[in-house]
Write a protein that holds these residues in place. Structure first.
Motif, PDB file in Angstrom:
ATOM      1  N   GLU A  63      58.771 117.316  77.192  1.00 58.98           N
ATOM      2  CA  GLU A  63      59.635 116.139  77.170  1.00 58.98           C
ATOM      3  C   GLU A  63      59.384 115.280  75.942  1.00 58.98           C
ATOM      4  O   GLU A  63      60.230 114.468  75.579  1.00 58.98           O
ATOM      5  N   GLU A  64      58.215 115.446  75.324  1.00 57.18           N
ATOM      6  CA  GLU A  64      57.899 114.674  74.120  1.00 57.18           C
ATOM      7  C   GLU A  64      57.222 115.588  73.108  1.00 57.18           C
ATOM      8  O   GLU A  64      56.234 116.249  73.418  1.00 57.18           O
ATOM      9  N   LEU A  65      57.758 115.610  71.892  1.00 54.73           N
ATOM     10  CA  LEU A  65      57.240 116.456  70.819  1.00 54.73           C
ATOM     11  C   LEU A  65      56.919 115.605  69.612  1.00 54.73           C
ATOM     12  O   LEU A  65      57.749 114.833  69.139  1.00 54.73           O
ATOM     13  N   ARG A  66      55.679 115.751  69.081  1.00 52.11           N
ATOM     14  CA  ARG A  66      55.252 115.026  67.891  1.00 52.11           C
ATOM     15  C   ARG A  66      54.662 116.025  66.909  1.00 52.11           C
ATOM     16  O   ARG A  66      53.737 116.757  67.241  1.00 52.11           O
ATOM     17  N   VAL A  67      55.217 116.055  65.718  1.00 53.69           N
ATOM     18  CA  VAL A  67      54.729 116.942  64.674  1.00 53.69           C
ATOM     19  C   VAL A  67      54.475 116.124  63.423  1.00 53.69           C
ATOM     20  O   VAL A  67      55.324 115.325  63.005  1.00 53.69           O
ATOM     21  N   GLY A  68      53.304 116.288  62.825  1.00 58.86           N
ATOM     22  CA  GLY A  68      52.979 115.548  61.608  1.00 58.86           C
ATOM     23  C   GLY A  68      51.932 116.283  60.799  1.00 58.86           C
ATOM     24  O   GLY A  68      51.410 117.321  61.202  1.00 58.86           O
ATOM     25  N   GLY A  69      51.620 115.735  59.637  1.00 50.91           N
ATOM     26  CA  GLY A  69      50.617 116.338  58.773  1.00 50.91           C
ATOM     27  C   GLY A  69      50.685 115.742  57.390  1.00 50.91           C
ATOM     28  O   GLY A  69      51.432 114.794  57.128  1.00 50.91           O
ATOM     29  N   LYS A  70      49.936 116.302  56.473  1.00 50.81           N
ATOM     30  CA  LYS A  70      49.912 115.801  55.114  1.00 50.81           C
ATOM     31  C   LYS A  70      51.217 116.128  54.410  1.00 50.81           C
ATOM     32  O   LYS A  70      51.796 117.182  54.587  1.00 50.81           O
ATOM     33  N   ARG A  71      51.627 115.214  53.561  1.00 51.95           N
ATOM     34  CA  ARG A  71      52.892 115.368  52.848  1.00 51.95           C
ATOM     35  C   ARG A  71      52.967 116.705  52.098  1.00 51.95           C
ATOM     36  O   ARG A  71      53.970 117.402  52.151  1.00 51.95           O
ATOM     37  N   ASN A  72      51.918 117.082  51.407  1.00 46.15           N
ATOM     38  CA  ASN A  72      51.984 118.301  50.596  1.00 46.15           C
ATOM     39  C   ASN A  72      51.891 119.569  51.421  1.00 46.15           C
ATOM     40  O   ASN A  72      52.000 120.655  50.896  1.00 46.15           O
ATOM     41  N   ARG A  73      51.715 119.415  52.724  1.00 44.80           N
ATOM     42  CA  ARG A  73      51.659 120.588  53.589  1.00 44.80           C
ATOM     43  C   ARG A  73      52.913 120.696  54.451  1.00 44.80           C
ATOM     44  O   ARG A  73      53.776 121.515  54.244  1.00 44.80           O
ATOM     45  N   VAL A  74      53.022 119.798  55.430  1.00 49.62           N
ATOM     46  CA  VAL A  74      54.115 119.907  56.387  1.00 49.62           C
ATOM     47  C   VAL A  74      55.452 119.499  55.777  1.00 49.62           C
ATOM     48  O   VAL A  74      56.428 120.226  55.838  1.00 49.62           O
TER      49      VAL A  74
END
Length: 418
Positions: A280-291
């Motif tokens: 029901e909830e999805l969060r995706v993140g990371g470093k700019r030069n990667r993700v």
């Protein structure tokens, strides 16, 4: 007299006091100290000193049945352990953490910093949890938070640790071997041993698979596989996220997923939609030069994140703001087309078809661009969409504890015994 107040009534009164006031009350007399201990020590760090206090006859032995939150914190947590100290560390884990078998109401275990090369950290953790799995109370354990504990080391240092590991004798050697199948392979945790509802994993690499494996895997992989049928919340801070080619690892009860990854691609989003179909909830993140640069380098005529349309129960989505082939972030109008596709209101411009599983429950979408801004969409009445510029999700998460994934907030709200 304090002793004349029924214990149930005193517990009710203490609930309305601050921790500072409860501490002050506990210093009034031996009776008030004894009666307030359960309210003071709701969480405790298990180390050599606290383990002595928690054993029979110790100053804290009366609180072991009230502890809900335990932190496994070895004595070397503030420094890297030398080869000479490794034997003592194994003994410490074997003896000190054994005290947890008395914690009949334990709900959360936080794994603190071991400062060991990855493989040796996994051996210690696997051996420790293999031992804990034999204690009946741990079938009620609900959550494990695994902090980043391993350190990178060169081959020469790893060889030295390996040599020292081979020199372990007696009970320490038996303890370590209990967590290892053969050579370097971590022992399996049978399904049902840990029925965890929440997992927070901070590791270098994790493999999402549920097959019978012959090769060595990590401690975190075992925790994940052993609880996948009952897991409800999962937070992963990882450098590499790997999925099985067999696509056999499905999480049927998972409703919350947070992935902070050093490198992800479009194929990873497809794998996520297959393995976590009911979130029901999805969060995706990371470093700019990667993700941010790898996940969506697509022409604007295509619908970004089209794979998310396979998760029809989604209510809240936090994603990196996609870009086109010229590394330009997609604007509000272009992103609105993506949201419309997810909701089944606009066909994908590449395949000329509507989303077969419309996200009818969608309430909020946020695209963060890795700097200080992002774009947020609020869905009203299942149709009307309102867009606004906002600070990126990663920054808001640091400032607002309610937005943090499980395991990112290390304040447990109670004293730790040292």
């Amino acid at each position: 007299m304090i002793s004349e107040i029924p214990l149930e009534l005193l517990k009710e009164i203490l609930q309305y006091l601050s921790l500072k006031d409860i501490k002050s009350f506990s210093t009034c007399s031996k009776q008030s100290r004894f009666r307030s201990l359960p309210s003071v020590f709701k969480a405790i760090a298990i180390c050599q000193e606290s383990a002595r206090a928690l054993r029979d006859g110790g100053s804290l032995c009366s609180v072991v049945t009230t502890i809900r939150y335990a932190i496994l914190r070895p004595s070397n947590s503030s420094r890297e352990v030398s080869q000479e100290q490794f034997h003592d560390l194994v003994k410490e884990c074997r003896v000190s953490f054994d005290i947890l078998k008395h914690f009949k109401n334990l709900e959360v275990i936080e794994i603190a910093d071991f400062k060991l090369p990855e493989q040796f950290e996994y051996r210690l953790l696997s051996s420790t949890f293999k031992k804990l799995s034999t204690y009946p109370p741990f079938k009620n354990l609900k959550r494990i938070q695994m902090l980043s504990t391993s350190v990178r080391s060169d081959f020469s240092l790893a060889a030295q640790y390996e040599h020292y590991l081979d020199s372990l004798t007696d009970e320490n050697n038996i303890f370590i071997k209990n967590g290892v199948r053969k050579q370097d392979e971590i022992a399996n945790f049978p399904k049902g041993i840990f029925n965890l509802e929440e997992l927070s994993l901070n590791v270098l690499e994790i493999y999402v698979d549920d097959s019978e494996r012959e090769e060595s895997i990590g401690f975190a992989d075992e925790l994940l596989a052993s609880s996948r049928l009952v897991l409800k919340r999962l937070s992963i801070d990882v450098y590499h996220l790997l999925f099985s080619e067999k696509k056999n690892c499905i999480f049927p009860t998972l409703s919350f997923l947070s992935i902070w990854c050093g490198g992800m691609g479009i194929q990873d989003m497809s794998e996520i939609s297959c393995s976590f179909p009911k979130i029901e909830e999805l969060r995706v993140g990371g470093k700019r030069n990667r993700v941010y640069e790898r996940i969506m380098m697509r022409p604007t005529k295509e619908t970004p994140y089209v794979e998310i349309g396979r998760m029809p129960k989604l209510k809240r989505i936090f994603l990196p703001q996609p870009s086109d082939l010229y590394a330009r972030f997609l604007d509000e109008g272009e992103l609105d087309k993506t949201v419309e596709y997810w909701m089944g209101k606009r066909p994908d411009q590449e395949f000329k078809s509507l989303n077969p599983s419309p996200l009818t429950m969608l309430e909020q979408v946020e695209f963060c661009n890795g700097s200080t801004e992002g774009l947020e969409c609020c869905i009203i009445d299942g149709d009307t969409r309102r867009w606004r510029a906002t600070r990126s999700f990663s920054i808001r998460m640091e400032e607002d504890p309610t937005l943090r994934p499980v395991g990112w907030d290390f304040e447990v709200g109670a004293d730790e015994a040292h």
